[in-house]
Motif scaffolding. Structure first.
Motif, mmCIF file in Angstrom:
data_model
loop_
_atom_site.group_PDB
_atom_site.id
_atom_site.type_symbol
_atom_site.label_atom_id
_atom_site.label_comp_id
_atom_site.label_asym_id
_atom_site.label_seq_id
_atom_site.Cartn_x
_atom_site.Cartn_y
_atom_site.Cartn_z
ATOM 1 N N MET A 64 -3.453 32.102 34.017
ATOM 2 C CA MET A 64 -3.936 31.709 35.336
ATOM 3 C C MET A 64 -3.757 32.870 36.316
ATOM 4 O O MET A 64 -2.738 33.548 36.316
ATOM 5 C CB MET A 64 -3.171 30.485 35.820
ATOM 6 C CG MET A 64 -3.591 29.998 37.162
ATOM 7 S SD MET A 64 -2.744 28.449 37.528
ATOM 8 C CE MET A 64 -3.688 27.944 38.899
ATOM 9 N N ASP A 65 -4.753 33.084 37.132
ATOM 10 C CA ASP A 65 -4.693 34.162 38.112
ATOM 11 C C ASP A 65 -3.701 33.820 39.221
ATOM 12 O O ASP A 65 -3.541 32.673 39.598
ATOM 13 C CB ASP A 65 -6.072 34.411 38.722
ATOM 14 C CG ASP A 65 -7.030 35.032 37.722
ATOM 15 O OD1 ASP A 65 -6.570 35.609 36.726
ATOM 16 O OD2 ASP A 65 -8.245 34.926 37.938
ATOM 17 N N SER A 66 -3.069 34.853 39.760
ATOM 18 C CA SER A 66 -2.143 34.652 40.867
ATOM 19 C C SER A 66 -2.898 34.729 42.195
ATOM 20 O O SER A 66 -4.054 35.158 42.246
ATOM 21 C CB SER A 66 -1.046 35.718 40.832
ATOM 22 O OG SER A 66 -1.569 36.972 41.223
ATOM 23 N N VAL A 67 -2.217 34.327 43.234
ATOM 24 C CA VAL A 67 -2.801 34.424 44.577
ATOM 25 C C VAL A 67 -3.096 35.886 44.896
ATOM 26 O O VAL A 67 -4.109 36.196 45.515
ATOM 27 C CB VAL A 67 -1.843 33.802 45.622
ATOM 28 C CG1 VAL A 67 -2.344 34.019 47.028
ATOM 29 C CG2 VAL A 67 -1.651 32.319 45.352
ATOM 30 N N GLU A 68 -2.230 36.794 44.439
ATOM 31 C CA GLU A 68 -2.460 38.221 44.670
ATOM 32 C C GLU A 68 -3.766 38.679 44.032
ATOM 33 O O GLU A 68 -4.466 39.532 44.586
ATOM 34 C CB GLU A 68 -1.289 39.049 44.151
ATOM 35 C CG GLU A 68 -0.052 38.932 45.018
ATOM 36 C CD GLU A 68 1.113 39.756 44.509
ATOM 37 O OE1 GLU A 68 0.912 40.631 43.632
ATOM 38 O OE2 GLU A 68 2.230 39.537 44.986
ATOM 39 N N ASP A 69 -4.106 38.115 42.869
ATOM 40 C CA ASP A 69 -5.367 38.468 42.216
ATOM 41 C C ASP A 69 -6.569 38.088 43.079
ATOM 42 O O ASP A 69 -7.572 38.804 43.126
ATOM 43 C CB ASP A 69 -5.487 37.786 40.853
ATOM 44 C CG ASP A 69 -4.473 38.302 39.845
ATOM 45 O OD1 ASP A 69 -4.033 39.464 39.977
ATOM 46 O OD2 ASP A 69 -4.126 37.539 38.924
ATOM 47 N N VAL A 70 -6.468 36.954 43.759
ATOM 48 C CA VAL A 70 -7.548 36.519 44.652
ATOM 49 C C VAL A 70 -7.672 37.488 45.821
ATOM 50 O O VAL A 70 -8.774 37.930 46.158
ATOM 51 C CB VAL A 70 -7.299 35.078 45.155
ATOM 52 C CG1 VAL A 70 -8.335 34.677 46.205
ATOM 53 C CG2 VAL A 70 -7.299 34.096 43.992
ATOM 54 N N TYR A 71 -6.540 37.853 46.434
ATOM 55 C CA TYR A 71 -6.580 38.811 47.540
ATOM 56 C C TYR A 71 -7.100 40.166 47.072
ATOM 57 O O TYR A 71 -7.840 40.842 47.794
ATOM 58 C CB TYR A 71 -5.194 38.973 48.182
ATOM 59 C CG TYR A 71 -4.729 37.734 48.912
ATOM 60 C CD1 TYR A 71 -5.523 37.132 49.888
ATOM 61 C CD2 TYR A 71 -3.506 37.160 48.630
ATOM 62 C CE1 TYR A 71 -5.101 36.002 50.557
ATOM 63 C CE2 TYR A 71 -3.074 36.024 49.301
ATOM 64 C CZ TYR A 71 -3.874 35.452 50.253
ATOM 65 O OH TYR A 71 -3.455 34.328 50.919
ATOM 66 N N GLN A 72 -6.729 40.558 45.852
ATOM 67 C CA GLN A 72 -7.211 41.818 45.273
ATOM 68 C C GLN A 72 -8.737 41.817 45.225
ATOM 69 O O GLN A 72 -9.393 42.757 45.670
ATOM 70 C CB GLN A 72 -6.629 41.974 43.856
ATOM 71 C CG GLN A 72 -7.216 43.104 43.052
ATOM 72 C CD GLN A 72 -6.432 44.378 43.135
ATOM 73 O OE1 GLN A 72 -5.237 44.348 43.385
ATOM 74 N NE2 GLN A 72 -7.085 45.492 42.936
ATOM 75 N N GLU A 73 -9.307 40.741 44.698
ATOM 76 C CA GLU A 73 -10.759 40.658 44.569
ATOM 77 C C GLU A 73 -11.443 40.645 45.938
ATOM 78 O O GLU A 73 -12.477 41.298 46.135
ATOM 79 C CB GLU A 73 -11.135 39.419 43.766
ATOM 80 C CG GLU A 73 -12.586 39.378 43.370
ATOM 81 C CD GLU A 73 -12.919 38.243 42.417
ATOM 82 O OE1 GLU A 73 -14.121 38.018 42.218
ATOM 83 O OE2 GLU A 73 -12.001 37.590 41.883
ATOM 84 N N CYS A 74 -10.861 39.911 46.878
ATOM 85 C CA CYS A 74 -11.437 39.857 48.232
ATOM 86 C C CYS A 74 -11.407 41.237 48.901
ATOM 87 O O CYS A 74 -12.380 41.634 49.551
ATOM 88 C CB CYS A 74 -10.689 38.844 49.094
ATOM 89 S SG CYS A 74 -10.945 37.127 48.599
ATOM 90 N N LEU A 75 -10.295 41.959 48.725
ATOM 91 C CA LEU A 75 -10.215 43.301 49.320
ATOM 92 C C LEU A 75 -11.209 44.251 48.680
ATOM 93 O O LEU A 75 -11.772 45.113 49.365
ATOM 94 C CB LEU A 75 -8.800 43.856 49.209
ATOM 95 C CG LEU A 75 -7.838 43.428 50.308
ATOM 96 C CD1 LEU A 75 -6.450 43.987 50.055
ATOM 97 C CD2 LEU A 75 -8.331 43.857 51.679
ATOM 98 N N GLU A 76 -11.448 44.120 47.385
ATOM 99 C CA GLU A 76 -12.463 44.959 46.742
ATOM 100 C C GLU A 76 -13.822 44.741 47.407
ATOM 101 O O GLU A 76 -14.538 45.703 47.702
ATOM 102 C CB GLU A 76 -12.565 44.638 45.252
ATOM 103 C CG GLU A 76 -11.395 45.145 44.450
ATOM 104 C CD GLU A 76 -11.518 44.827 42.966
ATOM 105 O OE1 GLU A 76 -12.644 44.768 42.444
ATOM 106 O OE2 GLU A 76 -10.463 44.659 42.322
#
Length: 100
Positions: A1-13
């Motif tokens: 399962m992806d972490s919340v940090e992974d979501v922020y990572q994708e959004c920042l990209e």
């Protein structure tokens, strides 16, 4: 399962792309010990403008372990500037600039 940090990572990209900010996401950084290359590597969240290491967190508060991690990335890359961004802090994000 992806972490919340992974979501922020994708959004920042996406945001870096929209803003025209040059970046590399999670580049593996080679390490060495006493002149010998290691199999292990560091992976900072981003390197922007080929000079600035961006490390994102989703914690209640930034602490010294977060700062130490970024200092290690700066030493490994011989970069001078790093930015810690903590999306988990309420009510606003925390941003700290780390200079090596």
């Amino acid at each position: 399962m992806d972490s919340v940090e992974d979501v922020y990572q994708e959004c920042l990209e996406i945001e870096f792309d929209l803003q025209g900010i040059p970046f590399v996401a999670q580049p593996p950084l080679g390490l060495s010990y006493k002149g010998k290359p290691l199999r292990q590597s560091y992976k900072p969240d981003f390197i922007c403008y080929d000079e600035i290491i961006i490390e994102i967190k989703a914690a209640k508060n930034l602490d010294d372990t977060h700062r130490a991690q970024l200092h290690n990335y700066l030493r490994a890359t011989n970069k001078r500037l790093g930015i810690l961004i903590n999306f988990g802090h309420h009510p606003k994000i925390q941003i700290e600039r780390i200079i090596h």
